[in-house]
Design a protein around this motif. Structure first.
Motif, PDB file in Angstrom:
ATOM      1  N   MET A   6      30.958  39.191  35.697  1.00 23.74           N
ATOM      2  CA  MET A   6      30.695  38.617  37.014  1.00 23.74           C
ATOM      3  C   MET A   6      29.607  39.428  37.713  1.00 23.74           C
ATOM      4  O   MET A   6      29.663  40.652  37.767  1.00 23.74           O
ATOM      5  N   VAL A   9      27.461  40.886  40.918  1.00 19.87           N
ATOM      6  CA  VAL A   9      27.881  41.400  42.212  1.00 19.87           C
ATOM      7  C   VAL A   9      27.730  40.365  43.315  1.00 19.87           C
ATOM      8  O   VAL A   9      28.593  40.235  44.197  1.00 19.87           O
ATOM      9  N   GLU A  29      27.939  37.118  43.055  1.00 10.12           N
ATOM     10  CA  GLU A  29      29.002  36.117  42.917  1.00 10.12           C
ATOM     11  C   GLU A  29      30.309  36.667  43.463  1.00 10.12           C
ATOM     12  O   GLU A  29      31.056  35.962  44.159  1.00 10.12           O
ATOM     13  N   PHE A  30      30.591  37.932  43.133  1.00 11.05           N
ATOM     14  CA  PHE A  30      31.826  38.556  43.610  1.00 11.05           C
ATOM     15  C   PHE A  30      31.862  38.596  45.138  1.00 11.05           C
ATOM     16  O   PHE A  30      32.843  38.179  45.767  1.00 11.05           O
ATOM     17  N   ARG A  57      32.299  35.067  46.634  1.00 15.38           N
ATOM     18  CA  ARG A  57      33.660  34.542  46.508  1.00 15.38           C
ATOM     19  C   ARG A  57      34.627  35.287  47.423  1.00 15.38           C
ATOM     20  O   ARG A  57      35.516  34.673  48.036  1.00 15.38           O
ATOM     21  N   TYR A  58      34.437  36.625  47.525  1.00 11.37           N
ATOM     22  CA  TYR A  58      35.323  37.403  48.394  1.00 11.37           C
ATOM     23  C   TYR A  58      35.088  37.027  49.856  1.00 11.37           C
ATOM     24  O   TYR A  58      36.036  36.868  50.634  1.00 11.37           O
ATOM     25  N   PHE A 107      41.124  38.968  41.899  1.00  8.96           N
ATOM     26  CA  PHE A 107      40.130  39.095  40.838  1.00  8.96           C
ATOM     27  C   PHE A 107      40.744  39.821  39.632  1.00  8.96           C
ATOM     28  O   PHE A 107      40.143  40.712  39.057  1.00  8.96           O
ATOM     29  N   ALA A 116      38.894  40.982  36.203  1.00 12.85           N
ATOM     30  CA  ALA A 116      37.441  40.769  36.339  1.00 12.85           C
ATOM     31  C   ALA A 116      36.660  41.920  35.710  1.00 12.85           C
ATOM     32  O   ALA A 116      37.105  43.066  35.687  1.00 12.85           O
ATOM     33  N   LEU A 166      33.676  44.036  36.355  1.00 12.50           N
ATOM     34  CA  LEU A 166      32.735  44.421  37.403  1.00 12.50           C
ATOM     35  C   LEU A 166      32.204  45.827  37.142  1.00 12.50           C
ATOM     36  O   LEU A 166      31.947  46.604  38.067  1.00 12.50           O
ATOM     37  N   ILE A 214      29.435  47.924  39.300  1.00  6.26           N
ATOM     38  CA  ILE A 214      29.157  47.244  40.564  1.00  6.26           C
ATOM     39  C   ILE A 214      28.980  48.252  41.705  1.00  6.26           C
ATOM     40  O   ILE A 214      29.634  49.273  41.761  1.00  6.26           O
ATOM     41  N   LEU A 259      42.581  43.696  42.224  1.00 10.45           N
ATOM     42  CA  LEU A 259      41.681  43.952  41.095  1.00 10.45           C
ATOM     43  C   LEU A 259      42.463  44.571  39.931  1.00 10.45           C
ATOM     44  O   LEU A 259      41.923  45.378  39.174  1.00 10.45           O
ATOM     45  N   ALA A 309      41.325  45.008  36.036  1.00 12.13           N
ATOM     46  CA  ALA A 309      39.874  44.792  36.046  1.00 12.13           C
ATOM     47  C   ALA A 309      39.135  45.953  35.383  1.00 12.13           C
ATOM     48  O   ALA A 309      39.642  47.071  35.299  1.00 12.13           O
TER      49      ALA A 309
END
Length: 330
Positions: free
Chosen positions: A1, A3, A5-6, A9-10, A17, A20, A22, A25, A37, A40
């Motif tokens: 994913m 950053v 997009e994250f 969405r957040y 998530f 996920a 990340l 990130i 998370l 993750a």
């Protein structure tokens, strides 16, 4: 994913998530309160100055992640991989860190008040100056002990911490505040507790073999059956300490203060008590085989049943002491 997009969405209200990816990130200063998370991959992520209180990071891969100055109050980090993580100045008050891997992590000056670190791996971690008041590191039945082997806890605030059964072999606790902490059954073999405050600390059945306690304050400590073999306790304050059945073989107690201490049945063979103050101490049935007691002050001490047959008692002050045969010395 990615950053972007994250964050998108957040920002849109999405909070979960789980699992996920990340890795790497950069979320410096982000408001991530309550985010989920768990599981993750956040390896080498940057959470500097982030708000992560009540976040769920359980079982996440956070190896080499940066949490400097971040707020993780009451966060869930259970079973997370935090190897080599950076927590300088972070706030982790009341966080759940059971079974985490924090080996080689930097927790310099971190706030860890009342954190749960049961079964955590903190080998060689840097906790210098950290505040862990009331933290729980107690070994559970059939559970593995919290591992602080080789950790740096210099000047850390460890008051009221429950270390029962913890592994602190070779740890550095120079100048640390351990007053009223519970170290029962803990291993402090080779640990450095120079100038540490251990006032009223519980050290029953604790192994301090080869440890350094130079100038430490152990007044009113509870030390039943403690192992203090080859321990350097020069100039230590053991006033009113309760330490029956202790092993103090070859211990260095030069100029130590043992006034009013209770050492009944302890083994002080080959120990060095040169210039030690043992006024009003209870020394019943103590084994003083080849012990150096030169210039020690045993005024009004109780030596009933003690073995002084091979001890060096040159220049010892025995005024008012009750001797091994029950006679008062004058």
């Amino acid at each position: 994913m990615e950053v972007n997009e994250f964050i998108e969405r957040y920002s849109a209200g999405e909070n979960c998530f789980t699992g996920a990816n990340l890795s790497g990130i950069d979320l410096v200063g982000a408001d991530l309160i309550g985010i989920i998370l768990n599981d993750a991959n956040l390896q080498k992520a940057n959470f500097t100055f982030c708000y992560l209180s009540r976040a769920d990071l359980s079982r996440a891969n956070l190896e080499e992640t940066n949490f400097s100055g971040s707020n993780l109050n009451k966060s869930n980090l259970m079973d997370a991989n935090l190897h080599r993580c950076e927590f300088h100045g972070a706030i982790l008050q009341k966080a759940d860190m059971r079974n985490v891997t924090l080996s080689l992590a930097n927790l310099l000056d971190a706030n860890l008040i009342e954190v749960d670190l049961r079964s955590a791996d903190l080998r060689n971690a840097n906790l210098k100056g950290a505040c862990l008041r009331g933290a729980n590191m107690r070994q559970q039945k059939r559970g593995k002990p919290t591992n602080l082997q080789g950790a740096n806890l210099d000047k850390a605030d460890l008051k009221f911490v429950d270390f029962q059964g913890a592994n602190l072999k070779g740890a550095s606790l120079v100048g640390a505040n351990l007053s009223e902490a519970n170290l029962r059954n803990a291993s402090l073999i080779g640990a450095d507790l120079t100038q540490a405050n251990l006032k009223a600390t519980f050290l029953t059945d604790t192994d301090l073999t080869g440890a350094k306690l130079i100038g430490a304050n152990l007044s009113n400590a509870k030390m039943e059956r403690a192992k203090l073999i080859d321990t350097d306790m020069s100039m230590v304050n053991l006033e009113s300490a309760t330490m029956p059945d202790c092993k103090l073989i070859r211990a260095n107690l030069i100029q130590a203060n043992l006034s009013f201490a209770k050492l009944n049945r302890s083994d002080l063979s080959r120990a060095n008590l040169y210039g030690a103050i043992m006024r009003n101490a209870s020394l019943m049935e103590v084994f003083f085989a080849r012990t150096n007691m030169t210039s020690a002050d045993l005024t009004n001490s109780n030596l009933i049943g003690a073995d002084l047959s091979s001890a060096n008692i040159s220049g010892v002050n025995l005024e008012g002491a009750i001797m091994p045969d029950g006679q008062v010395y004058h």
